[in-house]
Design an enzyme around this catalytic site. Sequence first.
Site, short mmCIF file in Angstrom:
data_model
loop_
_atom_site.label_atom_id
_atom_site.label_comp_id
_atom_site.label_asym_id
_atom_site.label_seq_id
_atom_site.Cartn_x
_atom_site.Cartn_y
_atom_site.Cartn_z
N HIS A 28 -40.85 62.91 4.11
CA HIS A 28 -40.12 62.68 2.86
C HIS A 28 -40.22 61.20 2.51
O HIS A 28 -39.56 60.36 3.12
CB HIS A 28 -38.66 63.10 3.04
CG HIS A 28 -37.82 62.99 1.83
ND1 HIS A 28 -36.47 63.29 1.82
CD2 HIS A 28 -38.10 62.58 0.56
CE1 HIS A 28 -35.98 63.10 0.61
NE2 HIS A 28 -36.95 62.65 -0.16
N MET A 55 -39.33 58.31 0.58
CA MET A 55 -38.36 57.69 -0.32
C MET A 55 -38.78 56.23 -0.51
O MET A 55 -38.11 55.30 -0.08
CB MET A 55 -36.95 57.81 0.25
CG MET A 55 -36.41 59.22 0.20
SD MET A 55 -34.77 59.38 0.93
CE MET A 55 -35.23 59.87 2.59
N ASP A 80 -37.58 61.03 7.30
CA ASP A 80 -37.17 60.27 6.11
C ASP A 80 -37.76 58.87 6.18
O ASP A 80 -37.38 58.06 7.04
CB ASP A 80 -35.65 60.18 6.03
CG ASP A 80 -35.01 61.53 5.72
OD1 ASP A 80 -35.33 62.08 4.65
OD2 ASP A 80 -34.22 62.01 6.54
N HIS A 110 -38.16 66.90 10.01
CA HIS A 110 -38.13 66.21 8.72
C HIS A 110 -38.00 64.71 8.96
O HIS A 110 -37.04 64.26 9.59
CB HIS A 110 -36.94 66.74 7.91
CG HIS A 110 -36.82 66.17 6.53
ND1 HIS A 110 -37.37 66.80 5.42
CD2 HIS A 110 -36.20 65.06 6.07
CE1 HIS A 110 -37.08 66.10 4.34
NE2 HIS A 110 -36.39 65.03 4.71
N SER A 169 -33.46 66.70 10.21
CA SER A 169 -33.73 65.35 9.74
C SER A 169 -33.45 64.35 10.86
O SER A 169 -32.29 64.20 11.30
CB SER A 169 -32.87 65.02 8.52
OG SER A 169 -32.98 63.65 8.19
N MET A 197 -32.08 67.03 -4.01
CA MET A 197 -31.21 66.13 -3.26
C MET A 197 -29.76 66.45 -3.62
O MET A 197 -29.36 66.39 -4.78
CB MET A 197 -31.54 64.67 -3.58
CG MET A 197 -32.94 64.22 -3.18
SD MET A 197 -33.27 64.43 -1.40
CE MET A 197 -32.01 63.37 -0.69
N ASP A 249 -31.17 68.89 0.50
CA ASP A 249 -31.15 67.78 1.45
C ASP A 249 -29.94 66.90 1.16
O ASP A 249 -29.85 66.27 0.11
CB ASP A 249 -32.44 66.97 1.32
CG ASP A 249 -32.56 65.86 2.36
OD1 ASP A 249 -31.60 65.64 3.11
OD2 ASP A 249 -33.61 65.21 2.39
N MET A 276 -38.14 55.37 4.41
CA MET A 276 -37.45 54.56 3.40
C MET A 276 -37.98 53.13 3.43
O MET A 276 -38.25 52.58 4.50
CB MET A 276 -35.94 54.55 3.68
CG MET A 276 -35.32 55.92 3.77
SD MET A 276 -33.56 55.79 4.17
CE MET A 276 -33.13 57.52 4.30
#
Length: 217
Positions: free
Chosen positions: A66, A68, A35, A33, A8, A137, A175, A37
């Site tokens: 991912h 979010m 993230d 990975h 990540s 998660m 994760d 957001m």
Amino acid sequence: MRIKVAASLLSADFSRLWDEVKRVEDDGVDIIHWDVMDGHFVPNISIGPCVIQSLRDKTKLPFYIHLMIEAPDRFLDTFVDAGGDAIFVHAEACPHLQRTVRGIKNLGVKAGVALNPATSLGAVDQVLEDLDSLLIMTVNPGFGGQKFIPAMLPKIREAKRMVDDRGLDVDIGVDGGIDEETAPLTVEAGANLLVIGSAIYGKKGLSVKRLKEMLAK
């Protein structure tokens, strides 16, 4: 199932992002990975598609995105175009989860659904057959460096049972707070996709090669 480690980049040094990718690639990581957001679905803002696209031609490692974010359906094609090989959405952000998952698959990439700690596995019961990955998660999403929530271990076991009972080829991912101590616990519970950030990029400097060797014993 083979254990796969995803690095990540949320915990990486963004001033030298390519070097951080190359380091984990050389150390045997399987997946990068990302993230993403938006400051609404989670209380943090991270990166957008332009950053992801800037590194797409630098490595052959698959990019797992991912999301979010709220209303992820609006951005599925954007992140696929940026280089995503798999798109993860949160069940909590998708009122029409089946439609969203099908939309991801129709773009020609793998589909994953992430569940927050307080969200029941029942949220994915009707879409499990369409998934490539289910991401549990093990912290509340939004920030790196959080401690693993042990109460998620029974949830991982139940997710593995659901997948096995239906004879599905679905990765069970974890994760949040994954390191050399918690990784074996999650693998024993049934996880085979380990998303690791701060343990790799933080002070611990966890070696992916050594972790894989330990898990293989």
